[in-house]
Design a protein around this motif. Sequence first.
Motif, mmCIF file in Angstrom:
data_model
loop_
_atom_site.group_PDB
_atom_site.id
_atom_site.type_symbol
_atom_site.label_atom_id
_atom_site.label_comp_id
_atom_site.label_asym_id
_atom_site.label_seq_id
_atom_site.Cartn_x
_atom_site.Cartn_y
_atom_site.Cartn_z
ATOM 1 N N ARG A 81 4.679 13.085 -26.342
ATOM 2 C CA ARG A 81 5.263 14.059 -27.259
ATOM 3 C C ARG A 81 4.452 14.146 -28.550
ATOM 4 N NH1 ARG A 81 11.515 12.408 -27.174
ATOM 5 N NH2 ARG A 81 11.696 14.234 -28.575
ATOM 6 N N VAL A 82 3.944 12.999 -28.994
ATOM 7 C CA VAL A 82 3.088 12.992 -30.183
ATOM 8 C C VAL A 82 1.810 13.783 -29.908
ATOM 9 C CG1 VAL A 82 1.670 11.531 -31.684
ATOM 10 C CG2 VAL A 82 4.008 10.845 -31.109
ATOM 11 N N ALA A 83 1.235 13.585 -28.711
ATOM 12 C CA ALA A 83 0.019 14.318 -28.351
ATOM 13 C C ALA A 83 0.284 15.817 -28.302
ATOM 14 C CB ALA A 83 -0.497 13.820 -27.003
ATOM 15 N N GLU A 84 1.440 16.198 -27.789
ATOM 16 C CA GLU A 84 1.788 17.625 -27.722
ATOM 17 C C GLU A 84 1.912 18.210 -29.124
ATOM 18 O OE1 GLU A 84 2.589 21.360 -26.483
ATOM 19 O OE2 GLU A 84 1.875 19.663 -25.294
ATOM 20 N N LEU A 85 2.522 17.462 -30.038
ATOM 21 C CA LEU A 85 2.632 17.942 -31.416
ATOM 22 C C LEU A 85 1.267 18.049 -32.075
ATOM 23 C CD1 LEU A 85 5.789 15.969 -32.660
ATOM 24 C CD2 LEU A 85 5.612 18.419 -32.161
ATOM 25 N N ASN A 86 0.383 17.118 -31.760
ATOM 26 C CA ASN A 86 -0.971 17.184 -32.298
ATOM 27 C C ASN A 86 -1.690 18.445 -31.831
ATOM 28 O OD1 ASN A 86 -1.965 14.833 -34.010
ATOM 29 N ND2 ASN A 86 -0.893 13.738 -32.385
ATOM 30 N N ARG A 87 -1.518 18.796 -30.565
ATOM 31 C CA ARG A 87 -2.148 20.011 -30.046
ATOM 32 C C ARG A 87 -1.529 21.267 -30.671
ATOM 33 N NH1 ARG A 87 -1.892 17.326 -24.979
ATOM 34 N NH2 ARG A 87 0.015 18.484 -24.498
ATOM 35 N N LYS A 88 -0.212 21.224 -30.806
ATOM 36 C CA LYS A 88 0.515 22.397 -31.289
ATOM 37 C C LYS A 88 0.220 22.699 -32.757
ATOM 38 C CE LYS A 88 5.196 24.316 -31.494
ATOM 39 N NZ LYS A 88 6.635 24.049 -31.195
ATOM 40 N N HIS A 89 0.080 21.634 -33.564
ATOM 41 C CA HIS A 89 -0.059 21.822 -35.009
ATOM 42 C C HIS A 89 -1.398 21.306 -35.535
ATOM 43 C CE1 HIS A 89 4.160 22.887 -35.001
ATOM 44 N NE2 HIS A 89 4.520 21.682 -34.580
ATOM 45 N N LYS A 90 -2.417 21.284 -34.695
ATOM 46 C CA LYS A 90 -3.683 20.691 -35.123
ATOM 47 C C LYS A 90 -4.340 21.446 -36.278
ATOM 48 C CE LYS A 90 -6.388 23.088 -31.534
ATOM 49 N NZ LYS A 90 -7.315 22.879 -30.380
ATOM 50 N N LYS A 91 -3.956 22.710 -36.454
ATOM 51 C CA LYS A 91 -4.528 23.492 -37.544
ATOM 52 C C LYS A 91 -3.632 23.521 -38.784
ATOM 53 C CE LYS A 91 -7.195 26.555 -34.523
ATOM 54 N NZ LYS A 91 -7.489 27.964 -34.132
ATOM 55 N N ASN A 92 -2.530 22.806 -38.702
ATOM 56 C CA ASN A 92 -1.587 22.789 -39.825
ATOM 57 C C ASN A 92 -1.139 21.352 -40.081
ATOM 58 O OD1 ASN A 92 0.523 23.115 -41.669
ATOM 59 N ND2 ASN A 92 1.209 25.037 -40.743
ATOM 60 N N PRO A 93 -1.954 20.550 -40.801
ATOM 61 C CA PRO A 93 -1.654 19.128 -41.013
ATOM 62 C C PRO A 93 -0.281 18.881 -41.646
ATOM 63 C CG PRO A 93 -3.884 19.652 -41.715
ATOM 64 C CD PRO A 93 -3.212 20.953 -41.435
#
Length: 242
Positions: free
Chosen positions: A59-71
């Motif tokens: 789930r953390v990896a999915e959030l990283n992919r989803k919001h990688k352009k918005n820290p």
Amino acid sequence: MSVFAHFVLSVASLLGPLLGASATAAAIVAITVAVRLALHPLARAAARGEKARAALAPRVAELNRKHKKNPERLRKALADLYAKEGASPFAGFVPMLVQLPVFFLMYRVFSSSGGDLLDHTLLGAPLGGRWSDALADGGVAGPHGAVFLGLFAVIAAVASWTYLRARKAAATAPPAAAPAAPGAATMAKILPLLSFGTLLTAAFVPLAAGLYLATTTAWSAAERAWLQRAPHVALNAAKSTS
């Protein structure tokens, strides 16, 4: 003489009738085991934190992919996830940090307590002596050198077992759900080798400190193996992430 060194010698006096001149060395091992046993609840907390982070990793990896352009949004999403699941990204690290002062105290006492503690011996080898002293007094196969070789053999066996377990765990781990950070693969190969650093350290510190290192690393290896396989620890981790 420090209070802790006096305590070591008091324990040694109790063991003296059974172990004679090696009683102080046995006291070092016994006290190290007692301290690690007292700190076992912290190790259990660290294991639960590690299992909780592993369960949330996809789930953390999915959030990283989803919001990688918005820290900023990513930080909020991760905070919300950990709060919702009742977990913490630092749950496995804080208990280990708490142990550091205890280990530093023991290492310092065993390394520089002076004659009251380190003039005692293990199988004839002074607890305050280093491997270089043993090499100068009889060589590698001399009476004192043999004691260090035995100590090195124990530490090397523990380090090898730890290394092989780490390699096996890495080989059986599921593929990462997100691209690895630069250098992650190299670090994954190097980190298991750090267990052999204790062997190098033991070659330069007094024999007493080497005994402490051998005992605490053996305890850590056995404790970690047990916690990884203990079903009740896994159950507690699952509850913490459900």
